[in-house]
Design a protein around this motif. Structure first.
Motif, PDB file in Angstrom:
ATOM      1  N   ASN A  80     117.833   7.574  31.983  1.00 34.68           N
ATOM      2  CA  ASN A  80     117.511   8.553  32.451  1.00 34.68           C
ATOM      3  C   ASN A  80     116.420   8.574  33.571  1.00 34.68           C
ATOM      4  N   TYR A  81     115.674   7.631  33.588  1.00 29.79           N
ATOM      5  CA  TYR A  81     114.547   7.355  34.432  1.00 29.79           C
ATOM      6  C   TYR A  81     114.429   5.997  34.941  1.00 29.79           C
ATOM      7  N   VAL A  82     113.660   5.703  35.936  1.00 35.63           N
ATOM      8  CA  VAL A  82     113.032   4.343  36.306  1.00 35.63           C
ATOM      9  C   VAL A  82     111.696   4.412  36.084  1.00 35.63           C
ATOM     10  N   VAL A  83     111.278   3.294  35.432  1.00 36.04           N
ATOM     11  CA  VAL A  83     109.791   2.947  35.008  1.00 36.04           C
ATOM     12  C   VAL A  83     109.778   1.503  35.452  1.00 36.04           C
ATOM     13  N   THR A  84     108.490   1.463  36.293  1.00 33.10           N
ATOM     14  CA  THR A  84     107.864   0.185  36.970  1.00 33.10           C
ATOM     15  C   THR A  84     106.540  -0.064  36.481  1.00 33.10           C
ATOM     16  N   ILE A  85     106.196  -1.067  36.076  1.00 31.23           N
ATOM     17  CA  ILE A  85     104.663  -1.364  35.558  1.00 31.23           C
ATOM     18  C   ILE A  85     104.293  -2.578  36.142  1.00 31.23           C
ATOM     19  N   ASN A  86     103.128  -2.686  36.921  1.00 31.32           N
ATOM     20  CA  ASN A  86     102.697  -3.951  37.588  1.00 31.32           C
ATOM     21  C   ASN A  86     101.013  -3.778  37.368  1.00 31.32           C
ATOM     22  N   GLY A  87     100.443  -5.148  37.350  1.00 36.32           N
ATOM     23  CA  GLY A  87      99.180  -5.008  37.591  1.00 36.32           C
ATOM     24  C   GLY A  87      98.352  -4.517  38.699  1.00 36.32           C
ATOM     25  N   TRP A  88      97.148  -3.899  38.566  1.00 35.01           N
ATOM     26  CA  TRP A  88      96.649  -3.239  39.737  1.00 35.01           C
ATOM     27  C   TRP A  88      95.139  -3.602  39.998  1.00 35.01           C
ATOM     28  N   PRO A  89      94.756  -4.112  41.195  1.00 32.43           N
ATOM     29  CA  PRO A  89      95.524  -4.162  42.409  1.00 32.43           C
ATOM     30  C   PRO A  89      96.645  -5.364  41.907  1.00 32.43           C
ATOM     31  N   GLU A  90      97.577  -5.606  42.988  1.00 34.45           N
ATOM     32  CA  GLU A  90      98.738  -6.521  42.451  1.00 34.45           C
ATOM     33  C   GLU A  90      98.414  -7.883  42.543  1.00 34.45           C
ATOM     34  N   ASP A  91      97.273  -8.394  43.001  1.00 34.24           N
ATOM     35  CA  ASP A  91      96.824  -9.752  42.794  1.00 34.24           C
ATOM     36  C   ASP A  91      95.895  -9.869  41.438  1.00 34.24           C
ATOM     37  N   ASN A  92      95.810  -8.788  40.496  1.00 34.17           N
ATOM     38  CA  ASN A  92      95.043  -8.719  39.497  1.00 34.17           C
ATOM     39  C   ASN A  92      96.271  -9.334  38.367  1.00 34.17           C
ATOM     40  N   GLY A  93      96.490 -10.632  38.147  1.00 32.52           N
ATOM     41  CA  GLY A  93      97.446 -11.117  37.499  1.00 32.52           C
ATOM     42  C   GLY A  93      97.274 -11.355  35.960  1.00 32.52           C
ATOM     43  N   VAL A  94      96.034 -11.870  35.699  1.00 33.27           N
ATOM     44  CA  VAL A  94      95.564 -12.364  34.294  1.00 33.27           C
ATOM     45  C   VAL A  94      95.630 -11.290  33.362  1.00 33.27           C
ATOM     46  N   ASN A  95      96.668 -11.612  32.487  1.00 37.18           N
ATOM     47  CA  ASN A  95      96.919 -10.612  31.241  1.00 37.18           C
ATOM     48  C   ASN A  95      97.515  -9.198  31.737  1.00 37.18           C
ATOM     49  N   THR A  96      98.045  -9.200  32.800  1.00 40.88           N
ATOM     50  CA  THR A  96      98.632  -8.001  33.160  1.00 40.88           C
ATOM     51  C   THR A  96     100.306  -8.455  32.687  1.00 40.88           C
ATOM     52  N   PHE A  97     101.147  -7.331  32.973  1.00 41.94           N
ATOM     53  CA  PHE A  97     102.548  -7.676  32.750  1.00 41.94           C
ATOM     54  C   PHE A  97     103.334  -6.836  33.849  1.00 41.94           C
ATOM     55  N   VAL A  98     104.656  -7.198  34.055  1.00 43.87           N
ATOM     56  CA  VAL A  98     105.534  -6.566  35.066  1.00 43.87           C
ATOM     57  C   VAL A  98     106.718  -6.090  34.047  1.00 43.87           C
ATOM     58  N   TRP A  99     107.257  -4.867  34.069  1.00 43.90           N
ATOM     59  CA  TRP A  99     108.344  -4.182  33.472  1.00 43.90           C
ATOM     60  C   TRP A  99     109.188  -3.512  34.540  1.00 43.90           C
ATOM     61  N   ASN A 100     110.217  -3.683  34.556  1.00 49.03           N
ATOM     62  CA  ASN A 100     111.451  -2.987  35.316  1.00 49.03           C
ATOM     63  C   ASN A 100     112.599  -2.349  34.342  1.00 49.03           C
ATOM     64  N   SER A 101     112.534  -0.940  34.349  1.00 47.49           N
ATOM     65  CA  SER A 101     113.270  -0.546  33.378  1.00 47.49           C
ATOM     66  C   SER A 101     114.904  -0.599  33.497  1.00 47.49           C
ATOM     67  N   LYS A 102     115.247  -0.839  34.733  1.00 42.68           N
ATOM     68  CA  LYS A 102     116.559  -1.061  34.933  1.00 42.68           C
ATOM     69  C   LYS A 102     117.220  -2.248  34.315  1.00 42.68           C
TER      70      LYS A 102
END
Length: 220
Positions: A80-102
């Motif tokens: 029903n929706y599109v959800v994306t999650i990234n670290g912020w700012p995008e170079d903040n990588g440590v302990n972040t995650f990326v999710w693409n609902s598709k």
């Protein structure tokens, strides 16, 4: 003589009826809060600035920032929706995650969404997390008095390891201008040569669109 409790019974009956009426009114109102947060997504995407805490492997973390974008799904989507999650700012990588609902199977009802990684043997889901592999901190040779300095230098220079998720689940609750949620993922760390589990809880506030041209540098 038996005591007459009819007045007390009648009073309790009135209180119970009033409590039930209030509950009936409260439940739809609570459901509508979640629906309100989602019902106008077809017109505009929504951006939520997140704060995460949890565990990456055996290391705990807190105060990590992320960005959630909620959009309407295209007509040919199963979700029903599109959800994306990234670290912020995008170079903040440590302990972040990326999710693409598709790349996951979504269930949504009254402001709550649950996304589970879809099993596929042909295409890996674009869902992963970053952490500092313990292998990056392993000593070479004997322990020295400068071990603390060495660790600080590693933390300063080490690149986070990208761990592809092979299983995982994301849960989101939208209420008004806020979102809360939790996520877990399992993956294999090719630097550490071990399976790793990532878990986090988070909360966020609705914000305007924020842009970042920076990208995460990492160990694949």
């Amino acid at each position: 003589m038996p005591t007459d409790h009819s007045g007390l019974v009648a009073r309790l009956g009135r209180l119970t009826a009033a409590a039930l009426a209030a509950l009936v009114l409260w439940l739809p109102a609570r459901a509508c809060l979640g629906q309100t947060a989602l019902e106008d997504v077809n017109e505009n995407s929504k951006y939520y600035l997140l704060t995460l805490s949890g565990l990456a492997g055996k290391k705990s973390f807190q105060g990590v920032r992320g960005m959630l974008v909620l959009s309407a799904a295209p007509p040919d989507s199963n979700n029903n929706y599109v959800v994306t999650i990234n670290g912020w700012p995008e170079d903040n990588g440590v302990n972040t995650f990326v999710w693409n609902s598709k790349d996951s199977q979504m269930e949504s009802l009254s402001g709550r969404m649950t996304c589970r990684i879809a099993n596929s043997y042909s295409v890996s889901p674009n869902i992963f997390f970053f952490h500092l592999s313990p292998a990056l901190f392993k000593r070479e040779g004997m322990l020295t008095q400068r071990e603390g300095e060495r660790i600080r230098q590693v933390l300063k220079e080490a690149l986070p390891t990208k761990v592809q998720a092979v299983a995982g689940e994301l849960t989101l609750d939208f209420t008004g201008q806020q979102v809360t949620g939790q996520v877990w993922m399992n993956g294999y760390d090719f630097v550490e040569k071990a399976n790793v589990r990532y878990r986090a809880t988070f909360q966020g506030e609705l914000t305007g669109e924020l842009k970042s041209s920076r990208r995460v540098r990492n160990h694949e």
